[in-house]
Design an enzyme around this catalytic site. Structure first.
Site, PDB file in Angstrom:
ATOM      1  N   HIS A 203       0.839  -1.196   0.000  1.00  0.00           N
ATOM      2  CA  HIS A 203       0.000   0.000   0.000  1.00  0.00           C
ATOM      3  C   HIS A 203       0.872   1.242   0.000  1.00  0.00           C
ATOM      4  O   HIS A 203       2.056   1.200   0.380  1.00  0.00           O
ATOM      5  CB  HIS A 203      -0.937   0.013   1.217  1.00  0.00           C
ATOM      6  N   CYS A 204       0.285   2.344  -0.459  1.00  0.00           N
ATOM      7  CA  CYS A 204       0.949   3.636  -0.367  1.00  0.00           C
ATOM      8  C   CYS A 204       0.157   4.483   0.611  1.00  0.00           C
ATOM      9  O   CYS A 204      -0.523   3.961   1.486  1.00  0.00           O
ATOM     10  CB  CYS A 204       1.063   4.288  -1.746  1.00  0.00           C
ATOM     11  N   ALA A 205       0.190   5.794   0.475  1.00  0.00           N
ATOM     12  CA  ALA A 205      -0.476   6.653   1.448  1.00  0.00           C
ATOM     13  C   ALA A 205      -1.986   6.549   1.386  1.00  0.00           C
ATOM     14  O   ALA A 205      -2.669   6.760   2.389  1.00  0.00           O
ATOM     15  CB  ALA A 205      -0.053   8.111   1.222  1.00  0.00           C
TER      16      ALA A 205
END
Length: 628
Positions: A203-205
């Site tokens: 995942h990213c932000a």
């Protein structure tokens, strides 16, 4: 509802959020905000707050203010892949900060050199709590509205059918005892084919990024209707589900807990899942994309000079000489740029690539342009009874590309067999010596012959009578963009520019790009739901700046008919460009920014764009029915 005024946390230029080159941010799905093009790598707290989220990769930070403001500062686009290298945090998650405190620092040049966009989305994730939001710095002030702060995740189109009550009740019973993040994770797993269909997850932000074994098992509509999911799309071979700051961490943790620890190297997994053509395209993109900005700037210089001269301006010989330095240098030393980028891509020493490229255009060699003009003859080396021509490769692409790849592989091999104590001296010497011989006597002549054959074939196709070549390319270009292999055209455009000084391919594809924007504009025009229409328009604006991914993946492909209508519009525009023999002075920019490349033929360029836009718009208005 109150108003909110915030100071930009980063010094730099503010741009509307819909101009950010990422569909999740640009669409407003993550909240209202602006994009910041940073002028310095420092992030300051815009108000007194608590650090709610600080990612391990340090590329994004979330704050909650003492008055309830919730913000996300996401430094750059897709910079999660840098694993924190260019970032330095001065605060930690859970810390309390004061307005003006320095939170993070980052290296702008390092991010750019790694091939990432430094444009920073600055988002107010609870934007729906405010009537009006204004972001300002010393020079600018922008209203950061996202459909009047209506939560996009809660939009319900008046054109969709009524929900299946029985199925909803069954789903509610199934997830009744779960927390919000457990419920969302469970529903996502149910609608992507289960945990066994996951190959890799990270995942990213804001987004859960999945690599799946079988994409056909995805129920996209069901995922979009999950309470907590703000959007979904495919990009870079990843299935990306928008969840929002903070919440994405919780859902990710639940997914990992339920499914086990998956390989989180999504970039490698995505590459592994690509077809051979996609891998070749991605590789060529990684090599040519870093040098495109230089060629864009060169094209703009040529366009400005041509415009001024067409208006009757007269320049001195010295001024023309200076302008030629601006317009000719990049192409004269193009092989050095290509070998540098190829060496960097394949793990070699970039400076060796630069030197090899300069060897291909050394002044001692007969100049390629002079040979083409017939004023100079090649040098000939007789090897085993075969006369091999030795020439300079000014403006050439393929010889430099192959030589850069061969040199990087040779250097890697030499490093394995040469002792460390003499590696620093012997490896560069042997790499340069061997590759110089190969480049001038074998790789250069062979690849240049192939290059000329390919170039002549493509040029002949694009110049087919009745605009047939332009019709085909304009009609299929955006299909190729969707397939992910469009980066192969970078090499073609560079070759066109270096050989002819013009890029006819750019003139053809600009109509294809604006046509997709026209089709999406028609969808917004036919859509009665005001909230949906506003969201669509936010995705359409980037298309008129040359970026079609938001409208393709967010609108046109979802309904298919608009996408097809856009292809027809692109084909008509491409045929017109071919019939008019329109060509730009550079590459890399299209539609509105692209006008700078066509100042000497602006009416023809505007006509091509007008045809693409109008044909796609009218066809979509006629064929697309929102109720379907």
């Amino acid at each position: 509802m109150q108003n909110l005024k915030l100071t930009s946390p980063i010094q730099g230029k503010l741009i509307p959020l819909n101009e950010v080159k990422d569909p999740a941010f640009a669409s407003g799905a993550m909240g209202a905000g602006v994009g910041i093009i940073p002028s310095e790598g420092k992030v300051f707290a815009p108000f007194d707050a608590k650090v709610e989220v600080l990612f391990e990769t340090k590329h994004a930070i979330g704050l909650t203010g003492v008055n309830g403001e919730a913000i996300l500062i996401h430094i750059g686009i897709d910079t999660v892949n840098l694993n924190g290298a260019p970032f330095n945090n001065l605060v930690n998650q859970g810390d309390t900060v004061k307005k003006g405190d320095l939170l993070l620092t980052f290296d702008i040049e390092a991010i750019k050199k790694a091939g990432y966009d430094v444009t920073t989305p600055f988002l107010i994730t609870n934007a729906y709590d405010y009537n009006e939001i204004i972001i300002e710095n010393d020079a600018q002030s922008l209203i950061a509205q996202a459909d009047k702060q209506t939560k996009i995740a809660e939009e319900k189109s008046d054109e969709t059918s009524a929900p299946d009550t029985a199925n909803n009740e069954e789903a509610n019973d199934k997830y009744a005892n779960l927390s919000k993040e457990e419920c969302v994770a469970a529903e996502i797993l149910d609608n992507i084919g289960g945990k066994d269909n996951i190959r890799s997850v990270e995942h990213c932000a804001t987004r859960l990024r999945l690599i799946l074994n079988d994409k056909t098992k995805i129920n996209e509509k069901a995922i979009e209707n999950i309470d907590g999911v703000k959007g979904q799309f495919f990009a870079a071979a990843q299935y990306q589900i928008i969840l929002g700051t903070g919440f994405v961490n919780k859902v990710y943790d639940v997914v990992i807990k339920q499914t086990g620890n998956f390989n989180s190297n999504n970039k490698a997994e995505a590459y592994a899942q690509m077809s051979m053509s996609q891998k070749i395209s991605r590789t060529l993109g990684d090599i040519f994309v870093p040098i495109i900005p230089v060629l864009v700037a060169t094209g703009l210089f040529m366009g400005i000079r041509g415009t001024l001269m067409s208006l009757g301006f007269e320049f001195s010989d010295n001024f023309l000489m200076i302008s030629q330095i601006l317009t000719d240098t990049a192409f004269a030393f193009l092989p050095a740029l290509v070998t540098w980028s190829a060496m960097k891509k394949f793990g070699g020493t970039p400076v060796i690539g630069i030197v090899l490229g300069l060897m291909l255009v050394a002044p001692q060699l007969p100049n390629a342009y002079a040979i083409a003009a017939g004023t100079v003859d090649p040098l000939y080396f007789n090897i085993l009874g075969i006369n091999i021509p030795v020439v300079g490769y000014q403006g050439s692409v393929l010889p430099a590309l192959i030589l850069g790849i061969v040199a990087s592989k040779l250097q890697a091999y030499l490093k394995k067999i040469i002792p460390d104590v003499i590696d620093l001296i012997v490896t560069p010497f042997l790499t340069l010596f061997i590759c110089m011989i190969l480049g001038l006597l074998i790789i250069g002549p062979i690849m240049h012959t192939i290059e000329l054959f390919i170039f002549d074939a493509v040029k002949t196709f694009l110049e087919m009578p009745f605009g047939i070549g332009g019709f085909v390319v304009g009609g299929l270009h955006q299909v190729i963009v969707v397939s992910g292999i469009h980066h192969v055209f970078n090499a073609l455009e560079i070759e066109l520019l270096s050989s002819t000084g013009k890029d006819m391919f750019n003139a053809i594809i600009t109509g294809a790009i604006v046509a997709q924007g026209g089709a999406a504009l028609a969808v917004a025009f036919r859509t009665k739901n005001k909230k949906k229409r506003t969201m669509y328009i936010s995705s359409i604006i980037p298309a008129f700046l040359g970026i079609t991914e938001p409208v393709i993946f967010g609108i046109n492909l979802r309904f298919m008919k608009p996408f097809i209508c856009g292809l027809v519009g692109g084909a008509c525009a491409g045929a017109t460009a071919s019939l008019l023999k329109l060509a730009g002075t550079g590459m890399g920019i299209t539609v509105i920014p692209g006008t700078l490349l066509y100042m000497d033929r602006l009416p023809a360029y505007l006509l091509v764009n007008f045809i693409g836009l109008v044909v796609a718009f009218i066809l979509t208005v006629v064929c697309f029915k929102p109720e379907e």
